[in-house]
Design a protein around this motif. Structure first.
Motif, PDB file in Angstrom:
ATOM      1  N   ARG A 238       0.859  -1.180   0.000  1.00 54.12           N
ATOM      2  CA  ARG A 238       0.000   0.000   0.000  1.00 54.12           C
ATOM      3  C   ARG A 238       0.892   1.225   0.000  1.00 54.12           C
ATOM      4  O   ARG A 238       2.052   1.169   0.380  1.00 54.12           O
ATOM      5  CB  ARG A 238      -0.902  -0.008   1.222  1.00 54.12           C
ATOM      6  N   ARG A 239       0.316   2.353  -0.368  1.00 51.30           N
ATOM      7  CA  ARG A 239       1.102   3.560  -0.603  1.00 51.30           C
ATOM      8  C   ARG A 239       2.041   3.906   0.554  1.00 51.30           C
ATOM      9  O   ARG A 239       3.232   4.098   0.353  1.00 51.30           O
ATOM     10  CB  ARG A 239       0.176   4.728  -0.899  1.00 51.30           C
ATOM     11  N   TRP A 240       1.522   4.049   1.777  1.00 50.43           N
ATOM     12  CA  TRP A 240       2.375   4.478   2.893  1.00 50.43           C
ATOM     13  C   TRP A 240       3.361   3.393   3.291  1.00 50.43           C
ATOM     14  O   TRP A 240       4.508   3.686   3.619  1.00 50.43           O
ATOM     15  CB  TRP A 240       1.528   4.926   4.081  1.00 50.43           C
ATOM     16  N   ALA A 241       2.937   2.158   3.242  1.00 48.89           N
ATOM     17  CA  ALA A 241       3.869   1.067   3.535  1.00 48.89           C
ATOM     18  C   ALA A 241       4.978   1.026   2.495  1.00 48.89           C
ATOM     19  O   ALA A 241       6.151   0.802   2.822  1.00 48.89           O
ATOM     20  CB  ALA A 241       3.129  -0.262   3.592  1.00 48.89           C
ATOM     21  N   ALA A 242       4.615   1.259   1.241  1.00 55.94           N
ATOM     22  CA  ALA A 242       5.621   1.267   0.173  1.00 55.94           C
ATOM     23  C   ALA A 242       6.655   2.360   0.408  1.00 55.94           C
ATOM     24  O   ALA A 242       7.860   2.121   0.266  1.00 55.94           O
ATOM     25  CB  ALA A 242       4.951   1.463  -1.186  1.00 55.94           C
ATOM     26  N   ILE A 243       6.187   3.524   0.811  1.00 55.31           N
ATOM     27  CA  ILE A 243       7.124   4.624   1.074  1.00 55.31           C
ATOM     28  C   ILE A 243       8.081   4.253   2.202  1.00 55.31           C
ATOM     29  O   ILE A 243       9.294   4.488   2.113  1.00 55.31           O
ATOM     30  CB  ILE A 243       6.348   5.924   1.396  1.00 55.31           C
ATOM     31  N   LEU A 244       7.549   3.638   3.245  1.00 57.10           N
ATOM     32  CA  LEU A 244       8.398   3.245   4.381  1.00 57.10           C
ATOM     33  C   LEU A 244       9.387   2.147   4.006  1.00 57.10           C
ATOM     34  O   LEU A 244      10.506   2.113   4.515  1.00 57.10           O
ATOM     35  CB  LEU A 244       7.534   2.805   5.559  1.00 57.10           C
ATOM     36  N   TRP A 245       8.990   1.262   3.106  1.00 60.28           N
ATOM     37  CA  TRP A 245       9.905   0.203   2.658  1.00 60.28           C
ATOM     38  C   TRP A 245      10.925   0.727   1.643  1.00 60.28           C
ATOM     39  O   TRP A 245      12.070   0.290   1.623  1.00 60.28           O
ATOM     40  CB  TRP A 245       9.130  -0.961   2.039  1.00 60.28           C
ATOM     41  N   ILE A 246      10.515   1.668   0.798  1.00 61.68           N
ATOM     42  CA  ILE A 246      11.392   2.145  -0.281  1.00 61.68           C
ATOM     43  C   ILE A 246      12.404   3.178   0.204  1.00 61.68           C
ATOM     44  O   ILE A 246      13.559   3.167  -0.237  1.00 61.68           O
ATOM     45  CB  ILE A 246      10.545   2.706  -1.445  1.00 61.68           C
ATOM     46  N   ALA A 247      12.015   4.060   1.097  1.00 60.80           N
ATOM     47  CA  ALA A 247      12.882   5.180   1.515  1.00 60.80           C
ATOM     48  C   ALA A 247      14.277   4.749   1.984  1.00 60.80           C
ATOM     49  O   ALA A 247      15.266   5.400   1.624  1.00 60.80           O
ATOM     50  CB  ALA A 247      12.178   6.004   2.587  1.00 60.80           C
ATOM     51  N   PRO A 248      14.432   3.667   2.763  1.00 65.14           N
ATOM     52  CA  PRO A 248      15.785   3.302   3.216  1.00 65.14           C
ATOM     53  C   PRO A 248      16.670   2.636   2.165  1.00 65.14           C
ATOM     54  O   PRO A 248      17.872   2.488   2.378  1.00 65.14           O
ATOM     55  CB  PRO A 248      15.526   2.314   4.362  1.00 65.14           C
ATOM     56  N   ILE A 249      16.105   2.239   1.024  1.00 63.98           N
ATOM     57  CA  ILE A 249      16.894   1.482   0.044  1.00 63.98           C
ATOM     58  C   ILE A 249      18.156   2.218  -0.408  1.00 63.98           C
ATOM     59  O   ILE A 249      19.238   1.605  -0.444  1.00 63.98           O
ATOM     60  CB  ILE A 249      16.028   1.046  -1.158  1.00 63.98           C
ATOM     61  N   PRO A 250      18.120   3.514  -0.750  1.00 57.66           N
ATOM     62  CA  PRO A 250      19.360   4.173  -1.182  1.00 57.66           C
ATOM     63  C   PRO A 250      20.420   4.257  -0.086  1.00 57.66           C
ATOM     64  O   PRO A 250      21.599   4.412  -0.379  1.00 57.66           O
ATOM     65  CB  PRO A 250      18.903   5.576  -1.587  1.00 57.66           C
ATOM     66  N   ILE A 251      20.017   4.120   1.160  1.00 60.32           N
ATOM     67  CA  ILE A 251      20.967   4.216   2.274  1.00 60.32           C
ATOM     68  C   ILE A 251      21.447   2.833   2.711  1.00 60.32           C
ATOM     69  O   ILE A 251      22.645   2.594   2.824  1.00 60.32           O
ATOM     70  CB  ILE A 251      20.318   4.949   3.465  1.00 60.32           C
ATOM     71  N   ILE A 252      20.511   1.926   2.929  1.00 56.75           N
ATOM     72  CA  ILE A 252      20.851   0.589   3.435  1.00 56.75           C
ATOM     73  C   ILE A 252      21.138  -0.369   2.289  1.00 56.75           C
ATOM     74  O   ILE A 252      21.874  -1.338   2.438  1.00 56.75           O
ATOM     75  CB  ILE A 252      19.722   0.049   4.337  1.00 56.75           C
ATOM     76  N   GLY A 253      20.561  -0.097   1.131  1.00 60.76           N
ATOM     77  CA  GLY A 253      20.837  -0.895  -0.054  1.00 60.76           C
ATOM     78  C   GLY A 253      20.046  -2.183  -0.131  1.00 60.76           C
ATOM     79  O   GLY A 253      18.951  -2.303   0.411  1.00 60.76           O
TER      80      GLY A 253
END
Length: 105
Positions: free
Chosen positions: A64-79
């Motif tokens: 879902r939109r907000w869950a997706a944002i929470l899952w996607i946001a750390p990707i550029p940092i944590i990889g």
């Protein structure tokens, strides 16, 4: 399905250990300077961030939109370690959604 999640967890743990080792032993500034000065280093970074983008698209397709944002946001940092965690946590839901869908046409 459980076996795949266990395998992913083992690889994610090994990858996390590799990151910790690199942080302790490596010189990030020197490596970063090489990556941004060498053509293959630039290709490697482009490949890495393209993979992050593809991961974000997959996550956005299943969350879902907000869950997706929470899952996607750390990707550029944590990889991809974070992407692996998403697969470990969400794989049963993703698999059930894929198998429940009817083919188009």
């Amino acid at each position: 399905m459980t076996v795949l999640r266990i395998i992913l967890a083992i690889f994610a743990t090994a990858f996390a250990a590799l990151i910790v080792w690199a942080v302790i032993v490596g010189d990030f500034a020197t490596a970063g300077a090489w990556l941004t000065s060498d053509p293959w280093g630039i290709v490697t970074l482009a490949d890495l961030y393209f993979g992050f983008l593809l991961s974000a698209v997959v996550i956005a397709a299943f969350e879902r939109r907000w869950a997706a944002i929470l899952w996607i946001a750390p990707i550029p940092i944590i990889g991809n370690l974070w992407t692996a965690i998403w697969f470990i946590v969400r794989f049963p839901v993703v698999l059930s959604r894929i198998t429940d869908r009817k083919p188009a046409g």
